[in-house]
Design an enzyme around this catalytic site. Structure first.
Site, mmCIF file in Angstrom:
data_model
loop_
_atom_site.group_PDB
_atom_site.id
_atom_site.type_symbol
_atom_site.label_atom_id
_atom_site.label_comp_id
_atom_site.label_asym_id
_atom_site.label_seq_id
_atom_site.Cartn_x
_atom_site.Cartn_y
_atom_site.Cartn_z
ATOM 1 N N LEU A 56 11.153 6.101 -6.415
ATOM 2 C CA LEU A 56 9.942 6.279 -5.608
ATOM 3 C C LEU A 56 9.854 5.146 -4.598
ATOM 4 C CD1 LEU A 56 7.225 7.306 -8.221
ATOM 5 C CD2 LEU A 56 8.824 8.737 -6.952
ATOM 6 N N ASP A 116 13.435 -3.416 -5.729
ATOM 7 C CA ASP A 116 13.767 -4.402 -4.695
ATOM 8 C C ASP A 116 14.413 -5.597 -5.401
ATOM 9 O OD1 ASP A 116 12.220 -3.315 -2.116
ATOM 10 O OD2 ASP A 116 11.049 -2.896 -3.909
ATOM 11 N N GLN A 153 7.745 -9.659 7.571
ATOM 12 C CA GLN A 153 8.952 -9.198 6.874
ATOM 13 C C GLN A 153 9.589 -7.986 7.550
ATOM 14 O OE1 GLN A 153 6.602 -8.521 3.170
ATOM 15 N NE2 GLN A 153 7.884 -6.724 2.913
ATOM 16 N N VAL A 208 10.854 3.174 -11.153
ATOM 17 C CA VAL A 208 10.278 4.488 -11.460
ATOM 18 C C VAL A 208 10.886 5.498 -10.488
ATOM 19 C CG1 VAL A 208 8.150 5.845 -11.590
ATOM 20 C CG2 VAL A 208 8.151 3.447 -12.314
ATOM 21 N N HIS A 237 4.325 1.621 -8.021
ATOM 22 C CA HIS A 237 3.323 0.554 -7.941
ATOM 23 C C HIS A 237 2.404 0.594 -9.163
ATOM 24 C CE1 HIS A 237 4.011 1.425 -3.492
ATOM 25 N NE2 HIS A 237 4.265 0.133 -3.537
ATOM 26 N N LEU A 247 0.438 3.617 -2.130
ATOM 27 C CA LEU A 247 0.822 3.463 -3.533
ATOM 28 C C LEU A 247 1.373 4.749 -4.134
ATOM 29 C CD1 LEU A 247 -2.108 1.263 -4.931
ATOM 30 C CD2 LEU A 247 0.021 0.548 -3.815
ATOM 31 N N HIS A 248 2.297 4.564 -5.074
ATOM 32 C CA HIS A 248 2.870 5.678 -5.834
ATOM 33 C C HIS A 248 3.034 5.213 -7.282
ATOM 34 C CE1 HIS A 248 6.504 3.323 -5.485
ATOM 35 N NE2 HIS A 248 6.462 3.401 -4.158
ATOM 36 N N GLY A 253 0.812 -1.215 0.000
ATOM 37 C CA GLY A 253 0.000 0.000 0.000
ATOM 38 C C GLY A 253 0.840 1.258 0.000
HETATM 39 P P1 AMP Z 1 6.034 -2.357 -1.595
HETATM 40 O O1 AMP Z 1 4.662 -1.803 -1.450
HETATM 41 O O2 AMP Z 1 7.112 -1.393 -1.211
HETATM 42 O O3 AMP Z 1 6.182 -3.725 -0.984
HETATM 43 O O4 AMP Z 1 6.251 -2.572 -3.152
HETATM 44 C C1 AMP Z 1 5.362 -3.363 -3.909
HETATM 45 C C2 AMP Z 1 5.977 -3.608 -5.269
HETATM 46 O O5 AMP Z 1 6.192 -2.360 -5.929
HETATM 47 C C3 AMP Z 1 7.347 -4.301 -5.169
HETATM 48 O O6 AMP Z 1 7.441 -5.275 -6.189
HETATM 49 C C4 AMP Z 1 8.293 -3.154 -5.384
HETATM 50 O O7 AMP Z 1 9.540 -3.563 -5.925
HETATM 51 C C5 AMP Z 1 7.525 -2.300 -6.372
HETATM 52 N N1 AMP Z 1 8.035 -0.930 -6.353
HETATM 53 C C6 AMP Z 1 8.194 -0.125 -5.261
HETATM 54 N N2 AMP Z 1 8.766 1.046 -5.622
HETATM 55 C C7 AMP Z 1 8.978 0.981 -6.967
HETATM 56 C C8 AMP Z 1 9.536 1.870 -7.922
HETATM 57 N N3 AMP Z 1 10.006 3.062 -7.576
HETATM 58 N N4 AMP Z 1 9.594 1.480 -9.208
HETATM 59 C C9 AMP Z 1 9.123 0.252 -9.574
HETATM 60 N N5 AMP Z 1 8.582 -0.638 -8.720
HETATM 61 C C10 AMP Z 1 8.503 -0.283 -7.425
#
Ligand code: AMP
Length: 284
Positions: free
Chosen positions: A187, A153, A64, A179, A40, A36-37, A34
Site C-alpha cells: 500500500l 521505506d 524531501q 501492509v 499508516h 492515509l491507508h 497523509g
Molecule cells: P508516508 O505518508 O508515505 O510518508 O508514510 C508514513 C509512514 O507510513 C512511513 O513510515 C511509511 O514507511 C509508512 N508506510 C507507508 N506505506 C506503508 C505500508 N504499506 N505498510 C507499512 N507502513 C507503511
C-alpha cells in the site's frame, strides 16, 4: 465534531498545549504525509497499543521532494485523514503549515554522509536529508518516547535510526511490517496515481522480489542469475520501468557479493510517473 478534530493542532503552540506536561505518560509519534491507508493505520494502532498518547503528524514535507517530483500533486485529504487516524487510535493530530515548520529564512538542514547515495538516493539525492531534517524537527517539537516507521521505506528506516544514534536523539525507533493489497502490492499513497492497467502491472514489483527470494530459498547462489530473473518479471510489464533491483546488506545497504546471511532485496519502478518501491528482508 470528532474528538480528534477537536484535538488537531495546526501550529507548534497548539501541539505543545495539546500535549501538556507528559507527567510520565509515554508519547508515540507516527509521522506521515497523509492520504492515509491501512499501512499508516497499522503504525497508529501499534503506537496506541504501546503508548499513552499517540500523535500523528500529517505534513507533506517540501524539503524531501526533488524539483521535478510530485509535491504539488501529492494527495491531500486532511478531514478524511483525521477521521481515519482517530479511528485507529490517534489522540492528537499535528497538521502544520509550511511557514510554521520552515519560517524563512532557513539556514539549517541535516547532512548525511553515507547511505544516502544508494538505492533510492541515486535518483533522489536530497531526499533523505529532507526526511532526516523534518523527522528531527518533529521529534524536537513533540518529544516522543517512541517513533514509528514502516519498513516499506526501508532505507528511510535505516537512515533515521543512524541519524538518531549519531545525533544522540533519545527516541526509540520502531519499524512495522509492510501492509499489502491482496495481490501483493505494498500500500502506498502514490498507488492512487495508477491507472487500472498500471495497477494490474504493478503487482510485478512484489512478484519480482518473491521470485528472487524463492530462487534463493531453492538454492540459487548466482546473484546475476537472480537479478536477471527478477528484472525479467518487471520487463514483462511495459508500463513499468525498473529503476533498480538490489540485493544488499540490510543495515549498510552495500551490494552483497555472495548470497548468504541477512540480506535486503529492494526494488523501485516507475509506473507512468508514479514511483513505487518495495523490499523484503531475508535470511538464509
Ligand atoms: P508516508 O505518508 O508515505 O510518508 O508514510 C508514513 C509512514 O507510513 C512511513 O513510515 C511509511 O514507511 C509508512 N508506510 C507507508 N506505506 C506503508 C505500508 N504499506 N505498510 C507499512 N507502513 C507503511
Amino acid at each position: 465534531m470528532s474528538d480528534c478534530k477537536k484535538k488537531t493542532a495546526h501550529n507548534i503552540a497548539e501541539i505543545k498545549k495539546a500535549l501538556g506536561s507528559s507527567d510520565g505518560r509515554t508519547v508515540g509519534l507516527v509521522p506521515t504525509m497523509g492520504a492515509l491507508h491501512r499501512g499508516h493505520l497499522s503504525l497508529i494502532e501499534r503506537a496506541a497499543r504501546d503508548c499513552d498518547t499517540v500523535v500523528v503528524s500529517i505534513y507533506v514535507n517540501p524539503t524531501q521532494f526533488g524539483p521535478t517530483e510530485d509535491l504539488e500533486g501529492y494527495p491531500r485529504q486532511l478531514d478524511k485523514d483525521i477521521e481515519m487516524a482517530s479511528g485507529a487510535g490517534a489522540d492528537i493530530i499535528f497538521a502544520p503549515a509550511d511557514d510554521e515548520l520552515y519560517p524563512a529564512p532557513v539556514f539549517t538542514e541535516i547532512k548525511i554522509n553515507e547511505l544516502v547515495g544508494l538505492l533510492c538516493g541515486k535518483k533522489r539525492p536530497e531526499h533523505f536529508s529532507g526526511v532526516a531534517t523534518i523527522v528531527v524537527k518533529l521529534v524536537n517539537i513533540i518529544k516522543p518516547d517512541i517513533i514509528y516507521f514502516g519498513e516499506k521505506d526501508w532505507q528511510q528506516f535505516v537512515i533515521v535510526k543512524k541519524v538518531f544514534k549519531d545525533l544522540n536523539v533519545d527516541t526509540l525507533v520502531v519499524g512495522m511490517p509492510i501492509v499489502r493489497d491482496a495481490d501483493g502490492l505494498a500500500l502506498s499513497s502514490r498507488n492512487r496515481y495508477l491507472s487500472q492497467k498500471q495497477r494490474r502491472s504493478a503487482k510485478a514489483l512484489p512478484a519480482a522480489l518473491e521470485l528472487a527470494h524463492d530462487m534463493i530459498k531453492n538454492g540459487e547462489r548466482r546473484k546475476d542469475k537472480i537479478i536477471s530473473a527478477a528484472k525479467e518479471v518487471i520487463a514483462a510489464e511495459p508500463s513499468l520501468e525498473l529503476e533498480y533491483f538490489s540485493i544488499c546488506h540490510p543495515e549498510n545497504l552495500v551490494e552483497v557479493e555472495t548470497i548468504k546471511g541477512e540480506m535486503l532485496l529492494a526494488a523501485a519502478v516507475d509506473a507512468g510517473g508514479a514511483r513505487l518501491i518495495d523490499n523484503k528482508v531475508i535470511k538464509i
